[in-house]
Scaffold this motif. Structure first.
Motif, mmCIF file in Angstrom:
data_model
loop_
_atom_site.group_PDB
_atom_site.id
_atom_site.type_symbol
_atom_site.label_atom_id
_atom_site.label_comp_id
_atom_site.label_asym_id
_atom_site.label_seq_id
_atom_site.Cartn_x
_atom_site.Cartn_y
_atom_site.Cartn_z
ATOM 1 N N GLN A 99 21.433 12.559 57.712
ATOM 2 C CA GLN A 99 21.892 11.760 58.837
ATOM 3 C C GLN A 99 23.035 12.425 59.964
ATOM 4 N N LYS A 100 24.095 12.993 58.893
ATOM 5 C CA LYS A 100 25.071 14.213 58.894
ATOM 6 C C LYS A 100 24.341 15.344 59.638
ATOM 7 N N LEU A 101 23.532 15.680 59.304
ATOM 8 C CA LEU A 101 22.714 16.817 60.191
ATOM 9 C C LEU A 101 22.574 16.815 61.320
ATOM 10 N N ALA A 102 21.551 15.103 61.239
ATOM 11 C CA ALA A 102 21.722 15.217 62.816
ATOM 12 C C ALA A 102 22.266 14.767 63.716
ATOM 13 N N TRP A 103 23.226 14.114 63.495
ATOM 14 C CA TRP A 103 24.581 14.536 63.884
ATOM 15 C C TRP A 103 24.904 15.414 64.418
ATOM 16 N N LEU A 104 25.189 16.441 63.700
ATOM 17 C CA LEU A 104 24.918 17.618 64.396
ATOM 18 C C LEU A 104 24.439 18.603 65.434
ATOM 19 N N ARG A 105 23.501 18.535 64.685
ATOM 20 C CA ARG A 105 22.288 18.832 65.583
ATOM 21 C C ARG A 105 22.505 18.331 67.274
ATOM 22 N N LEU A 106 22.530 16.814 67.410
ATOM 23 C CA LEU A 106 22.840 16.061 68.448
ATOM 24 C C LEU A 106 23.808 16.444 68.989
ATOM 25 N N ILE A 107 25.162 16.912 68.750
ATOM 26 C CA ILE A 107 26.493 16.886 69.027
ATOM 27 C C ILE A 107 26.006 18.087 70.078
ATOM 28 N N ARG A 108 25.514 19.159 69.037
ATOM 29 C CA ARG A 108 25.169 20.527 69.984
ATOM 30 C C ARG A 108 24.266 20.423 70.403
ATOM 31 N N VAL B 80 24.664 17.450 75.678
ATOM 32 C CA VAL B 80 24.876 16.625 75.227
ATOM 33 C C VAL B 80 26.228 17.014 74.885
ATOM 34 N N GLY B 81 27.387 15.893 75.747
ATOM 35 C CA GLY B 81 28.674 16.000 74.927
ATOM 36 C C GLY B 81 29.502 14.361 74.479
ATOM 37 N N PRO B 82 30.761 13.904 74.170
ATOM 38 C CA PRO B 82 30.794 12.813 72.987
ATOM 39 C C PRO B 82 30.450 11.470 73.620
ATOM 40 N N ILE B 83 30.606 11.280 75.053
ATOM 41 C CA ILE B 83 30.260 10.208 75.419
ATOM 42 C C ILE B 83 28.840 10.636 76.015
ATOM 43 N N THR B 84 27.812 10.950 75.803
ATOM 44 C CA THR B 84 26.555 10.671 76.041
ATOM 45 C C THR B 84 25.918 11.092 74.161
ATOM 46 N N PHE B 85 26.507 11.560 73.374
ATOM 47 C CA PHE B 85 26.179 11.367 72.203
ATOM 48 C C PHE B 85 26.465 10.392 71.482
#
Length: 67
Positions: free
Chosen positions: A16-25, A29-34
């Motif tokens: 899940q942490k890896l998916a969060w990192l992939r999504l935010i990068r 995709v900025g913080p609000i879109t994330f």
């Protein structure tokens, strides 16, 4: 899932942490879109799977096709 009951990093698995990192990068995709994506899709993993279709809908070029 709402913002108040979203999992925090202490409760996320390594996957899940890896998916969060992939999504935010991901592109555009900025913080609000994330946060909106995670809230709407329930997890970063599912949101990542939806990104190609979302990009096509808004007319973004496929990053894999660019030279």
């Amino acid at each position: 899932m709402t913002r108040s009951d979203a999992p925090t990093s202490e409760f996320l698995s390594d996957e899940q942490k890896l998916a969060w990192l992939r999504l935010i990068r991901s592109d555009n995709v900025g913080p609000i879109t994330f946060r909106d994506l995670v809230d709407n899709y329930g997890s970063a993993e599912v949101a990542l799977q939806a990104l190609p279709e979302l990009s096509r809908r808004v007319g973004s070029p496929d990053p894999h096709l660019q030279a």
